[in-house]
Design a protein around this motif. Structure first.
Motif, PDB file in Angstrom:
ATOM      1  N   GLY A   1       0.818  -1.213   0.000  1.00 24.69           N
ATOM      2  CA  GLY A   1       0.000   0.000   0.000  1.00 24.69           C
ATOM      3  C   GLY A   1       0.847   1.255   0.000  1.00 24.69           C
ATOM      4  N   MET A   2       1.906   1.263   0.808  1.00 27.94           N
ATOM      5  CA  MET A   2       2.802   2.427   0.847  1.00 27.94           C
ATOM      6  C   MET A   2       3.558   2.592  -0.480  1.00 27.94           C
ATOM      7  N   ILE A   3       3.968   1.470  -1.079  1.00 29.65           N
ATOM      8  CA  ILE A   3       4.630   1.530  -2.385  1.00 29.65           C
ATOM      9  C   ILE A   3       3.699   2.146  -3.412  1.00 29.65           C
ATOM     10  N   MET A   4       2.447   1.695  -3.406  1.00 30.76           N
ATOM     11  CA  MET A   4       1.478   2.210  -4.367  1.00 30.76           C
ATOM     12  C   MET A   4       1.177   3.682  -4.114  1.00 30.76           C
ATOM     13  N   MET A   5       1.050   4.084  -2.842  1.00 22.72           N
ATOM     14  CA  MET A   5       0.743   5.480  -2.526  1.00 22.72           C
ATOM     15  C   MET A   5       1.830   6.422  -3.056  1.00 22.72           C
ATOM     16  N   LEU A   6       3.089   6.085  -2.829  1.00 24.88           N
ATOM     17  CA  LEU A   6       4.161   6.982  -3.263  1.00 24.88           C
ATOM     18  C   LEU A   6       4.303   6.990  -4.778  1.00 24.88           C
ATOM     19  N   ASN A   7       4.148   5.837  -5.414  1.00 24.38           N
ATOM     20  CA  ASN A   7       4.172   5.791  -6.877  1.00 24.38           C
ATOM     21  C   ASN A   7       3.119   6.715  -7.480  1.00 24.38           C
ATOM     22  N   LEU A   8       1.895   6.535  -7.032  1.00 30.03           N
ATOM     23  CA  LEU A   8       0.789   7.288  -7.616  1.00 30.03           C
ATOM     24  C   LEU A   8       0.786   8.741  -7.133  1.00 30.03           C
ATOM     25  N   GLY A   9       1.317   8.982  -5.924  1.00 34.23           N
ATOM     26  CA  GLY A   9       1.481  10.357  -5.460  1.00 34.23           C
ATOM     27  C   GLY A   9       2.451  11.118  -6.337  1.00 34.23           C
ATOM     28  N   THR A  10       3.502  10.434  -6.789  1.00 31.22           N
ATOM     29  CA  THR A  10       4.439  11.053  -7.732  1.00 31.22           C
ATOM     30  C   THR A  10       3.739  11.372  -9.045  1.00 31.22           C
ATOM     31  N   GLY A  11       2.826  10.497  -9.450  1.00 30.55           N
ATOM     32  CA  GLY A  11       2.054  10.750 -10.664  1.00 30.55           C
ATOM     33  C   GLY A  11       1.205  12.009 -10.583  1.00 30.55           C
ATOM     34  N   LEU A  12       0.790  12.371  -9.376  1.00 32.77           N
ATOM     35  CA  LEU A  12      -0.023  13.583  -9.197  1.00 32.77           C
ATOM     36  C   LEU A  12       0.733  14.858  -9.566  1.00 32.77           C
ATOM     37  N   ILE A  13       2.063  14.800  -9.522  1.00 29.98           N
ATOM     38  CA  ILE A  13       2.854  15.998  -9.823  1.00 29.98           C
ATOM     39  C   ILE A  13       3.671  15.823 -11.111  1.00 29.98           C
ATOM     40  N   THR A  14       3.242  14.850 -11.934  1.00 27.72           N
ATOM     41  CA  THR A  14       3.957  14.542 -13.168  1.00 27.72           C
ATOM     42  C   THR A  14       3.035  14.744 -14.362  1.00 27.72           C
ATOM     43  N   PRO A  15       3.507  15.411 -15.420  1.00 27.14           N
ATOM     44  CA  PRO A  15       2.668  15.552 -16.614  1.00 27.14           C
ATOM     45  C   PRO A  15       2.499  14.196 -17.307  1.00 27.14           C
ATOM     46  N   PRO A  16       1.452  14.022 -18.157  1.00 27.76           N
ATOM     47  CA  PRO A  16       0.557  15.076 -18.650  1.00 27.76           C
ATOM     48  C   PRO A  16      -0.736  15.256 -17.858  1.00 27.76           C
ATOM     49  N   VAL A  17      -1.036  14.373 -16.892  1.00 30.23           N
ATOM     50  CA  VAL A  17      -2.336  14.460 -16.217  1.00 30.23           C
ATOM     51  C   VAL A  17      -2.170  14.681 -14.712  1.00 30.23           C
ATOM     52  N   GLY A  18      -1.063  15.231 -14.272  1.00 28.75           N
ATOM     53  CA  GLY A  18      -0.844  15.438 -12.847  1.00 28.75           C
ATOM     54  C   GLY A  18      -1.717  16.544 -12.288  1.00 28.75           C
ATOM     55  N   SER A  19      -2.762  16.165 -11.563  1.00 28.43           N
ATOM     56  CA  SER A  19      -3.727  17.157 -11.074  1.00 28.43           C
ATOM     57  C   SER A  19      -3.087  18.153 -10.118  1.00 28.43           C
ATOM     58  N   VAL A  20      -2.216  17.665  -9.230  1.00 30.19           N
ATOM     59  CA  VAL A  20      -1.555  18.557  -8.278  1.00 30.19           C
ATOM     60  C   VAL A  20      -0.589  19.492  -8.998  1.00 30.19           C
ATOM     61  N   LEU A  21       0.055  18.996 -10.046  1.00 29.10           N
ATOM     62  CA  LEU A  21       0.959  19.829 -10.840  1.00 29.10           C
ATOM     63  C   LEU A  21       0.212  21.006 -11.453  1.00 29.10           C
ATOM     64  N   PHE A  22      -1.001  20.760 -11.953  1.00 28.02           N
ATOM     65  CA  PHE A  22      -1.798  21.833 -12.548  1.00 28.02           C
ATOM     66  C   PHE A  22      -2.238  22.843 -11.494  1.00 28.02           C
ATOM     67  N   VAL A  23      -2.618  22.338 -10.322  1.00 28.36           N
ATOM     68  CA  VAL A  23      -3.015  23.246  -9.238  1.00 28.36           C
ATOM     69  C   VAL A  23      -1.828  24.099  -8.811  1.00 28.36           C
ATOM     70  N   ALA A  24      -0.653  23.469  -8.664  1.00 27.32           N
ATOM     71  CA  ALA A  24       0.552  24.207  -8.270  1.00 27.32           C
ATOM     72  C   ALA A  24       0.905  25.275  -9.292  1.00 27.32           C
ATOM     73  N   SER A  25       0.788  24.937 -10.568  1.00 25.60           N
ATOM     74  CA  SER A  25       1.083  25.910 -11.630  1.00 25.60           C
ATOM     75  C   SER A  25       0.109  27.080 -11.590  1.00 25.60           C
ATOM     76  N   ALA A  26      -1.166  26.761 -11.325  1.00 28.82           N
ATOM     77  CA  ALA A  26      -2.173  27.827 -11.252  1.00 28.82           C
ATOM     78  C   ALA A  26      -1.929  28.729 -10.044  1.00 28.82           C
ATOM     79  N   VAL A  27      -1.652  28.121  -8.894  1.00 27.94           N
ATOM     80  CA  VAL A  27      -1.407  28.905  -7.677  1.00 27.94           C
ATOM     81  C   VAL A  27      -0.118  29.720  -7.814  1.00 27.94           C
ATOM     82  N   GLY A  28       0.923  29.100  -8.414  1.00 31.16           N
ATOM     83  CA  GLY A  28       2.203  29.783  -8.579  1.00 31.16           C
ATOM     84  C   GLY A  28       2.264  30.706  -9.774  1.00 31.16           C
ATOM     85  N   LYS A  29       1.197  30.677 -10.594  1.00 31.24           N
ATOM     86  CA  LYS A  29       1.132  31.514 -11.806  1.00 31.24           C
ATOM     87  C   LYS A  29       2.361  31.288 -12.687  1.00 31.24           C
ATOM     88  N   GLN A  30       2.644  29.980 -12.896  1.00 31.14           N
ATOM     89  CA  GLN A  30       3.771  29.576 -13.725  1.00 31.14           C
ATOM     90  C   GLN A  30       3.281  28.620 -14.810  1.00 31.14           C
TER      91      GLN A  30
END
Length: 428
Positions: free
Chosen positions: A359-388
């Motif tokens: 479970g921990m292996i899966m959480m960190l793998n997929l958590g990394t995916g959240l900040i990785t393009p092309p569909v990283g939802s957290v990456l898009f939020v960070a870019s919007a908040v950071g205006k970058q």
């Protein structure tokens, strides 16, 4: 051929822009039709998928996190974190990570973490001389802690996806050390960058001011005590702790901090209900999808495939890591957990890997995916908040991706990081 029809129909529906939850549901019906499985059987599995008391944990934790995110807790946690690390060179980047650690242990959501902490820290870091893309990258990377540490919503979903093999409590406790390890490694990297690039350091907070900041942040921080303390002491279950945390978050936000207006409460509730509805529909359809996979004997086929690649446990784990990292860049976290856990868990169990550890292996793998393009939802939020622009943030993220992979290797190949504390606390 059966698996090709099931997975192929899912990919086709996703390619045509179907919402993930409905794509999963429709592909389950297509797969059932193909193998002559009565559609009524799929519908029964769909209804059984959400007819579980433990599912109440999800809406309660989501609502508690949303209330605290809107109630001014982020600024108070930033001030509290500054007491401990703000005076170090590169201190604001460390404050960002420590505040994310605290906030993630309250919200359980990387997106909420990024939006709340980022809105405070990114402008402040830029004002003190940090590049805005670096500040955004630190914020996004630090938020991955939220998928590991309690009360991670995705850990709850993983527990459900295992069919009750793994308890929510064991996952919550197991995530503490991996989350802290990730935060510590991020801080070490940021200190290295600060020394190399000459980032500024702040001033020590006077004792009287520190005491005032602590008491101001205490009410929000006590939510962590409620969640963890209640579960570990056995006073209440994970579901009960979620409900109590929700009541506490409401009390603190509306009657102590009072930064949130009563006339906005209905908007917050509507937003939370919308999020919970999407999650519940996804869980329901994923249950049907999983049932069809079981009838097709897909888990056994996948197990045989991986064991045919190699008999070496560590090689297979590396293959699974690569698979999860790749898929994590293409889909959101919850559907991957619900679809792949029934498939991959038999593989890892056959290798002797503890389901909590996996479970921990899966959480960190997929958590990394959240900040990785092309569909990283957290990456898009960070870019919007950071205006970058996404490209700028991704370039700044490259060293952080390497660090996340290194931490992933540690968690994968040193099971004690995840399993020692649950064994000591007696939750496994």
């Amino acid at each position: 051929m059966d698996a090709l029809i099931l997975i192929g129909s899912l990919l086709v529906l996703l390619a045509f822009g179907f919402p993930v939850a409905f794509a999963v549901g429709f592909s389950a019906f297509i797969g059932a039709w193909w193998i002559d499985l009565p559609l009524e059987a799929v519908i029964i599995q769909i209804t059984n998928g959400i007819n579980k008391f433990s599912l109440l944990t999800i809406p309660f934790f989501i609502l508690a996190g949303a209330i605290m995110a809107e109630g001014g807790i982020a600024r108070r946690l930033v001030n509290f974190a500054y007491i401990f690390v703000g005076f170090i060179r590169g201190g604001l980047s460390l404050v960002n990570i420590v505040a994310s650690t605290f906030f993630g242990a309250i919200s359980g959501s990387s997106i909420a973490d990024t939006a709340s902490i980022g809105s405070v820290m990114i402008p402040e870091m830029e004002a003190k001389g940090y590049p805005r893309d670096f500040a955004t990258a630190v914020t996004a990377s630090g938020s991955v802690q939220a998928v590991l540490t309690p009360p991670s919503h995705n850990s709850v979903i993983y527990s459900l996806a295992t069919g009750g093999v793994v308890t929510i409590s064991s996952l919550f406790v197991a995530g503490i050390f991996p989350g802290l390890l990730l935060g510590l490694c991020l801080m070490i990297m940021c200190v290295g960058f600060a020394r190399k690039r000459g980032y500024p350091k702040g001033e020590r907070v006077p004792f009287k001011e520190a005491v005032k900041i602590f008491f101001n942040a205490f009410w929000g921080l006590f939510t962590i005590v409620i969640i963890l303390g209640g579960i570990l002491s056995g006073v209440f279950t994970a579901t009960e702790s979620a409900a109590i945390a929700c009541l506490w978050a409401f009390f603190v936000t509306m009657f102590i901090y009072r930064d949130f207006k009563w006339n906005q409460l209905h908007i917050l509730l509507f937003r939370t209900i919308k999020t919970v509805t999407i999650v519940m529909v996804l869980i329901a359809f994923a249950a049907g999808f999983g049932a069809v996979m079981t009838f097709m004997q897909l888990p056994q086929i996948i197990t045989e495939f991986f064991t045919s690649i190699s008999s070496n446990k560590y090689v297979i784990l590396m293959c699974i890591n690569i698979l999860l990292l790749l898929i994590g860049t293409l889909m959101d976290m919850a559907p991957i957990i619900l679809i792949l856990t029934p498939v991959l868990l038999p593989v890892t169990t056959a290798l002797g890997v503890d389901p909590v550890h996996f479970g921990m292996i899966m959480m960190l793998n997929l958590g990394t995916g959240l900040i990785t393009p092309p569909v990283g939802s957290v990456l898009f939020v960070a870019s919007a908040v950071g205006k970058q622009k996404i490209e700028q943030v991704v370039r700044a993220m490259l060293p952080f991706y390497c660090l996340l992979f290194a931490v992933l290797m540690l968690i994968t190949y040193i099971p004690a990081i995840s399993l020692w504390l649950p064994h000591v606390m007696g939750v496994m």
